[in-house]
Design an enzyme around this catalytic site. Structure first.
Site, mmCIF file in Angstrom:
data_model
loop_
_atom_site.group_PDB
_atom_site.id
_atom_site.type_symbol
_atom_site.label_atom_id
_atom_site.label_comp_id
_atom_site.label_asym_id
_atom_site.label_seq_id
_atom_site.Cartn_x
_atom_site.Cartn_y
_atom_site.Cartn_z
ATOM 1 C CD1 TRP A 1 1.495 1.294 0.707
ATOM 2 C CD2 TRP A 1 2.602 -0.629 0.975
ATOM 3 N NE1 TRP A 1 0.591 0.352 1.098
ATOM 4 C CE2 TRP A 1 1.243 -0.849 1.276
ATOM 5 C CE3 TRP A 1 3.495 -1.703 1.071
ATOM 6 C CZ2 TRP A 1 0.747 -2.083 1.671
ATOM 7 C CZ3 TRP A 1 2.997 -2.942 1.471
ATOM 8 C CH2 TRP A 1 1.639 -3.123 1.762
ATOM 9 C CG ASP B 1 6.599 -4.113 -3.157
ATOM 10 O OD1 ASP B 1 6.171 -3.390 -2.243
ATOM 11 O OD2 ASP B 1 5.873 -4.976 -3.710
ATOM 12 C CE LYS C 1 -3.076 -2.286 -4.822
ATOM 13 N NZ LYS C 1 -2.784 -2.933 -3.561
#
Lengths: 417, 414
Positions: free
Chosen positions: A147, A228, A264
């Protein structure tokens, strides 16, 4: 003349214009695309840029359970708007631990998990890396690719970073051998940033056996795992299975860091709901770790925002709410999986050149399509399909109505001479 | 392939020392654990009404109602936050007339309250001012100011601010220290309700600092946490901002809506920088975004939506102003009453400085031994720097507190 120009590019404290020398920063690769999409007036535009869920009507989605709980919280007269503790809401933190490590994890009972509420996934990463910098500084190994914001956060925290070859373009799969080889050369005490599931941007995850290999090299080289976790629930559709890696490493006795986001999986993007966990060897050390974590948090935001954590806590600590959430999450992730299937079908039907198996093989929000930056540019400029130049496509932006147009556009750019 | 359990005979974190925090630390927890019926919390860091209760403002409740009726989604805001909030915050911070003429030049970014404003602001400055530029902070200031400066990579140095003998601003010391600071230094200034002393500068003193600023190309960074909460008047509390901006000095401003809207838990603030023109403003915003992206990606919207509604809805705005006046007046009244109560009880000390100061805090000069006595004997909790939060006083406890203060200080020099 040259000297004058040189002076103009430097800060001149005697000048009236103290910001004159500052240059425009490039737009964020992800937010920048969202902005470009918003500005586009085409009726066929498709937003496959930012990782934000959309319904089949291309609308943002607020979970029903979230709406219900927010209403309860807002109407609760016993809840004032006072400061949370620096480390955040206790109930929320406890709930996060259980979701991540398991309801009955012995590490929770033994006080070995230090948890603090953070500002979404980014906040958790920044707090975690600032803590690393101050107390266990070392090189950070990040997946290639990763990312885009990972690199920025690590850099701002003042740490060096290296890449491990995560993605194998030939197979469009996980490069296990390359990863292990690279990590086995890492300096002892280095930190390894690992995506727990639904790897962003590739959608490719290690198998359970491959996770054990990663654990092995981490143990041998005394590497510190930094997980993560932004997509728990989105990979396999099972929230427990998705955090296999964290639970396995915990079981194997690793001391490690975990960044957890609810942007999310609870759709709480804009209330910045997340947590950082640091796993220690005993509760006395946990106390010291917490006191220092609090200093890091205190100097970023003093204490975290309340509303998002209150909502999440109600889900995480109440069985009925939790089950309602899990059901809704299944609907959301189910739609994404369905879109993967549909897109693959359309590409096959149109006989688009290339192997598109990876679309259904990869998991989570994103597909690493394999499209080149030039093909992505064409896709955007000519067909108004917005995705990252890396070829990362957010599957959550595909709908049953736009999937055919998307497949046709992909065919066009792939065949473009 | 075998995978062994990692032998836990070493701890990764064993060299981590116990971290120390600020004067607030521990006070609230201690107070909460105390079950003495007359306990008093003078370490409280948010407003309390005359019954000792936290207050949810009616204007905020009304604004929240309006926000909820819009049924907004939970999508990511832009990195810099809600534009409507930023504009409203800048307008109230800089004043209508300055805003009308200069809004295009003001680079604004929604942040996590006052702390977030200072952190983002200091990180930005560290990136763009010449290396070695120091931040000058008042002595004393909020504990975290120098710590944030350090985290952001900036060196900080104190300038004299509070005279512990007169309990007022040591203005000649302040002027001397700022005058001898290097040109181009960053100077942190509390716009109003100085924390932790309650001592604010008068207009003629601000004018002198303005002259000094111009002479030495100082970069003034205003921390405005208490606009409206100090005097009850938004304009009066921002008089320093008005003075500097009208004089054409580019300032940096950190605003918080924690106290003046009672939104502490929602972390709503704004960082702004006055630029030369619109293009420069866009450039500065882009750089602020780059930094903010790696701190928090984007700010939380709940509080910002409420603040924006309060500031932009004329009826609710007026209601808010009246509530601000009530809060500010109550605290002023408590200051005056407390001073009187201490005088009436026969205290040998001059406590009049308390009634001359502003806002939530006052530094009493009470030492650690006396603080301990106040807790153990009287169940009165102060900040551990001897500071008191005026918001913790009310008509029911003021005499009790005055008596306790008198008892622990009557034979002491403070």
């Amino acid at each position: 003349m040259q000297k004058l120009q040189l002076l103009q590019n430097q800060f001149n404290p005697t000048s009236d214009d103290i910001f004159f020398h500052i240059v425009q920063a490039p737009p964020d690769p992800i937010f920048g695309i969202a902005n470009a999409y918003k500005a586009d007036t085409s009726s066929t535009k498709i937003d496959l840029g930012v990782g934000a869920y959309r319904t089949d009507e291309e609308k943002p989605y607020v979970f029903e359970i979230i709406k219900k709980l927010e209403k309860e919280i807002v109407n609760d007269p016993t809840l004032n708007k006072e400061y949370l503790p620096i480390e955040g809401l206790a109930d929320f933190n406890k709930g996060c631990q259980k979701l991540m490590f398991g309801q009955n994890s012995p590490l929770i009972a033994s006080g070995q998990i230090v948890t603090a509420q953070c500002l979404g996934g980014t906040g958790a990463l920044r707090v975690g890396f600032e803590f690393v910098k101050r107390h266990i500084p070392g090189d950070v190994y990040v997946s290639k690719p990763t990312w885009s914001n990972h690199n920025q956060v690590i850099e701002r925290a003042g740490l060096n970073q290296f890449e491990y070859p995560y993605f194998e373009p030939k197979t469009k799969g996980f490069n296990c051998a390359g990863t292990i080889e690279c990590l086995s050369q890492a300096r002892m005490g280095s930190i390894v940033l690992l995506h727990v599931c639904a790897h962003n941007p590739t959608g490719v995850d290690p198998t359970e056996a491959e996770w054990l290999q990663i654990a092995d090299v981490c143990k041998k080289r005394r590497l510190v795992p930094f997980f993560d976790c932004a997509y728990q629930g989105f990979a396999s559709g099972c929230i427990e299975k998705d955090v296999f890696a964290v639970r396995k490493f915990a079981e194997l006795g690793f001391q490690m860091i975990v960044a957890q986001s609810f942007s999310k999986n609870m759709g709480l993007y804009n209330e910045r709901v997340g947590a950082v966990h640091i796993v220690t060897s005993n509760k006395d050390i946990s106390a010291r770790v917490l006191s220092n974590l609090k200093i890091v948090i205190r100097t970023i935001c003093s204490n975290p925002p309340a509303i998002g954590a209150r909502i999440a806590a109600k889900i995480l600590t109440d069985e009925k709410n939790f089950n309602a959430w899990v059901e809704e999450l299944k609907t959301v992730t189910g739609r994404i999986i369905k879109m993967r299937t549909l897109l693959k079908q359309e590409l096959d039907n149109l006989k688009v050149p290339g192997n598109w198996d990876h679309i259904t093989r990869q998991t989570g929000f994103f597909t690493f399509t394999g499209l080149t930056p030039e093909q992505c540019d064409l896709l955007t400029k000519q067909y108004h399909v917005y995705l990252l130049r890396s070829g990362r496509m957010s599957m959550a932006g595909i709908t049953s109505k736009n999937v055919r147009y998307l497949a046709e556009s992909i065919k066009a750019v792939v065949q473009n001479k | 392939m075998l995978c062994f359990k990692v032998i836990r005979n070493f701890s990764l974190w064993s060299s981590v020392p116990l971290g120390q925090l600020d004067p607030m630390s521990g006070v609230v927890a201690q107070y909460e654990a105390d079950d003495f019926p007359q306990k008093v919390n003078l370490g409280v860091n948010t407003y309390r009404d005359n019954n000792g209760n936290p207050v949810v403002l009616e204007s905020v409740t009304k604004a929240l109602q309006i926000v909820r009726e819009k049924k907004l989604d939970n999508e990511y805001p832009p990195i810099e936050g809600l534009q409507s909030f930023i504009e409203a915050a800048i307008k109230v911070g800089y004043g209508e007339s300055y805003y009308a003429k200069n809004s295009k030049n003001i680079a604004g970014c929604q942040v996590l309250s006052g702390t977030g404003a200072v952190r983002l602001g200091f990180e930005f400055l560290n990136k763009f001012v010449p290396s070695g530029t120091k931040v000058f902070v008042p002595n004393p200031t909020k504990n975290i100011h120098p710590i944030i400066a350090k985290m952001a990579g900036l060196q900080s140095q104190e300038y004299r601010y509070f005279d512990p003998i007169t309990r007022q601003v040591d203005f000649s010391g302040l002027s001397e220290d700022l005058y001898s600071a290097p040109n181009g230094s960053i100077v942190l200034l509390h716009a109003c309700s100085h924390n932790p002393t309650g001592c604010d500068l008068e207009l003629y003193q601000w004018k002198q600092i303005l002259d000094l600023t111009k002479q030495k190309q100082i970069l003034p960074f205003f921390d405005m946490t208490y606009q409206g909460f100090t005097s009850g008047d938004l304009e009066k509390d921002a008089q320093a901002i008005r003075l500097f901006t009208e004089a054409g000095v580019p300032i940096i401003l950190g605003q918080s809506f924690d106290k003046n809207m009672g939104l502490s838990g929602q972390r709503t603030g704004c960082l702004s920088l006055v630029c030369s023109n619109e293009k420069e403003k866009q450039i500065v915003v882009s750089q602020l975004n780059l930094i903010a992206r790696s701190l928090w990606s984007c700010p939380p919207v709940h509080g910002a939506r409420i603040v924006e509604t309060v500031l932009n809805n004329p009826e609710i705005f007026q209601l808010w102003l009246s509530e601000l006046r009530i809060m500010a007046q109550r605290m002023k009244k408590m200051r005056v009453s407390f001073t009187k109560a201490l005088k009436d009880i026969g205290s040998p000390h001059d406590w009049s400085y308390i009634s001359k100061q502003f806002g939530m805090y006052s530094l009493t000069g009470i030492g650690p031994a006396q603080i301990k006595e106040l807790v153990e004997k009287y169940h009165i909790y102060l900040l551990n720097n001897g500071g008191i939060s005026i918001a913790g006083l009310n008509e029911s406890n003021i005499k009790y507190v005055a008596k306790a203060f008198h008892e622990v200080t009557k034979h002491k020099i403070i």
